[in-house]
Enzyme design. Structure first.
Site, PDB file in Angstrom:
ATOM      1  CG  HIS A  59     -35.629 -22.936 -22.051  1.00  0.00           C
ATOM      2  ND1 HIS A  59     -34.866 -22.345 -21.073  1.00  0.00           N
ATOM      3  CD2 HIS A  59     -36.381 -21.949 -22.586  1.00  0.00           C
ATOM      4  CE1 HIS A  59     -35.151 -21.049 -21.027  1.00  0.00           C
ATOM      5  NE2 HIS A  59     -36.066 -20.778 -21.940  1.00  0.00           N
ATOM      6  CG  ASP A  89     -32.113 -23.518 -19.489  1.00  0.00           C
ATOM      7  OD1 ASP A  89     -32.256 -24.081 -20.584  1.00  0.00           O
ATOM      8  OD2 ASP A  89     -32.795 -22.541 -19.127  1.00  0.00           O
ATOM      9  CB  SER A 164     -35.092 -17.718 -22.490  1.00  0.00           C
ATOM     10  OG  SER A 164     -35.980 -17.711 -21.406  1.00  0.00           O
TER      11      SER A 164
END
Length: 356
Positions: A59, A89, A164
Site C-alpha cells: 500500500h 501487503d 508502514s
C-alpha cells in the site's frame, strides 16, 4: 545470537532502513466533472541486498508514479517498483546502488507474548529514522485491514502513518516483521493507543524472494472460481439448507476447481480441518498454502456433503497486478460459451469475486 540493547539494535540497523516518498495522481469528482489531483505518500522500507533491493508494504507504493528513497546519511535515490502482492501487503523496490547494508532476517515463529520488539521508520512522513519499542501483545492475531484479513503480530510499540513498510526487530537486531497497520476505531473515530501491527516475516519471506527474482509471487495458490460468501438470501434463492460457506458461481475451465470436480452452485464449508464460513475465512486459509499443495475440500452439493481433493494452481501472471474496474458487458461469447449474458452470468458479473 547476542542480546542487544535498544540503542545497539538501532545503531546496527538504522543504515538499513529507508524513508520512502511517493507521488501519484488521483481522480477527483464534484458530481459534474472529474479532475486529476496530484497525491503524495510516505512510508518506510528496509534493505534486502547490497545491490539495492528494498522491502516495503504494497500500500506504500500502490498507484505511485514516482518513488524516492532516502537513507539516514542523506543519500537519496529514485526507486523502481519491482513488484508486489496486494493480498499480503508486501512489495519490493530497487535503487541503483552498491555496498548497501542489508538487514538480518529472524524467525517470527519464535516470538512470544511479552518479548521486546522495536520498530524503525518514518512516522508521519516527517520524523524520519525514529525508533519505537514495546512488547509483543499477541501473536497470530487475525485482523482486517480495509476488508482484507491478515495474520499479524500485535505490539504496543508506537506505530503511526509513515511507519508502514518498516522493519520490526527482535532483541537480537533481526527483522521479525513488516510494520503494516495501526488499529483505528472507525466507528467512534477515536484512535486506540498501544495497538500496532506487523506482518510476521516468516509468512512473507519466500514471497519477497520470489518478487525479487520474478517480479511477482509465482506460487500464490489459485482456486479457479468466481465465488462469494454464502448468505440467507442465496439459501432462499437456491433452496439450500445452509447459510454459511463460500458459494461457487462459476468454475474456470481446466482450472484447479474444475479438475477437482467442483461445480457451479457448490458451497465450500471446509478446507482440510479449517472451517469456512465466509470469503474472509477462505482468504485466510488460502494464505497457508502454496501452488502445488493438495487439500481436501468439504463441499455442500444438492443437499449432501461430500469431499473433493484439490491441488492449488498458481495465480496467472496477468492477475498478479491490480485488476481494472470491470467494463460493462459486451456482446460475444460469455464464460459459459452461450454467446450472451444469461442470468447466472449477470449474477457472477456484479456479485462474484472473479478470478479467485
Amino acid at each position: 545470537k547476542t542480546l542487544l540493547t535498544d540503542a545497539e539494535v538501532y545503531a546496527a540497523n538504522v543504515d538499513s532502513v529507508v524513508a520512502i516518498n511517493t507521488t501519484g495522481t488521483a481522480t477527483a469528482s464534484n458530481g459534474f466533472w472529474q479532475t486529476q489531483q496530484p497525491t503524495t505518500g510516505a512510508g518506510s522500507g528496509f534493505v534486502l541486498t547490497p545491490d539495492g533491493f528494498i522491502a516495503t508494504n504494497y500500500h506504500v507504493i500502490d498507484g505511485a508514479e514516482t518513488v524516492k528513497v532516502a537513507f539516514c546519511n542523506g543519500d537519496t535515490y529514485d526507486a523502481e517498483v519491482i513488484g508486489g502482492e496486494e493480498d499480503y501487503d508486501i512489495a519490493v523496490i530497487k535503487v541503483e546502488a552498491e555496498n548497501l547494508k542489508p538487514v538480518t532476517m529472524g524467525d517470527s515463529t519464535l516470538l512470544n507474548v511479552g518479548d521486546r520488539v522495536l520498530a524503525i521508520g518514518n512516522p508521519l512522513g516527517e520524523l524520519t529514522f525514529s525508533q519505537t519499542g514495546g512488547m509483543v501483545s499477541s501473536v497470530n492475531r487475525a485482523i482486517n485491514v480495509e476488508g482484507v484479513p491478515f495474520n499479524m503480530i500485535q505490539t504496543d510499540a508506537s506505530i503511526n502513518p509513515g511507519n508502514s513498510g518498516g522493519p520490526m526487530f527482535n532483541q537480537y537486531g533481526q527483522v521479525v516483521g513488516i510494520v503494516s497497520a495501526k488499529y483505528t476505531n472507525t466507528a467512534s473515530g477515536a484512535s486506540a493507543e498501544g495497538l500496532g501491527f506487523a506482518i510476521p516475516i516468516n509468512d512473507v519471506a519466500a514471497m519477497i524472494q520470489d518478487i525479487m527474482t520474478n517480479g511477482y509471487v509465482t506460487n500464490k495458490p489459485y482456486l479457479g472460481v468466481t465465488a462469494m460468501t454464502m448468505s440467507q438470501d442465496l439459501a432462499n434463492q437456491f433452496r439450500y439448507d445452509i447459510t454459511e460457506g463460500v458459494f461457487i458461481s462459476a468454475v474456470d475451465k481446466d482450472g484447479a476447481a474444475d479438475r477437482a470436480g467442483l461445480q457451479m452452485g457448490d458451497v465450500i464449508t471446509k478446507v482440510d480441518e479449517h472451517e469456512i464460513k465466509s470469503m474472509a475465512d477462505l482468504t485466510i486459509v488460502k494464505k497457508q498454502y502454496s501452488a502445488g499443495d493438495t487439500v481436501t475440500l468439504t463441499i455442500y452439493r444438492q443437499g449432501e456433503t461430500m469431499e473433493a481433493e484439490l491441488t492449488w494452481d498458481s495465480v496467472p501472471e496477468e492477475q498478479q497486478q491490480p485488476q481494472e474496474a470491470p467494463q460493462q458487458p459486451q456482446g460475444g461469447n460469455d464464460q459459459y460459451g452461450n454467446g450472451y449474458m444469461d442470468p447466472y452470468d449477470l449474477f457472477d458479473y456484479f456479485f462474484g469475486n472473479r478470478g479467485w
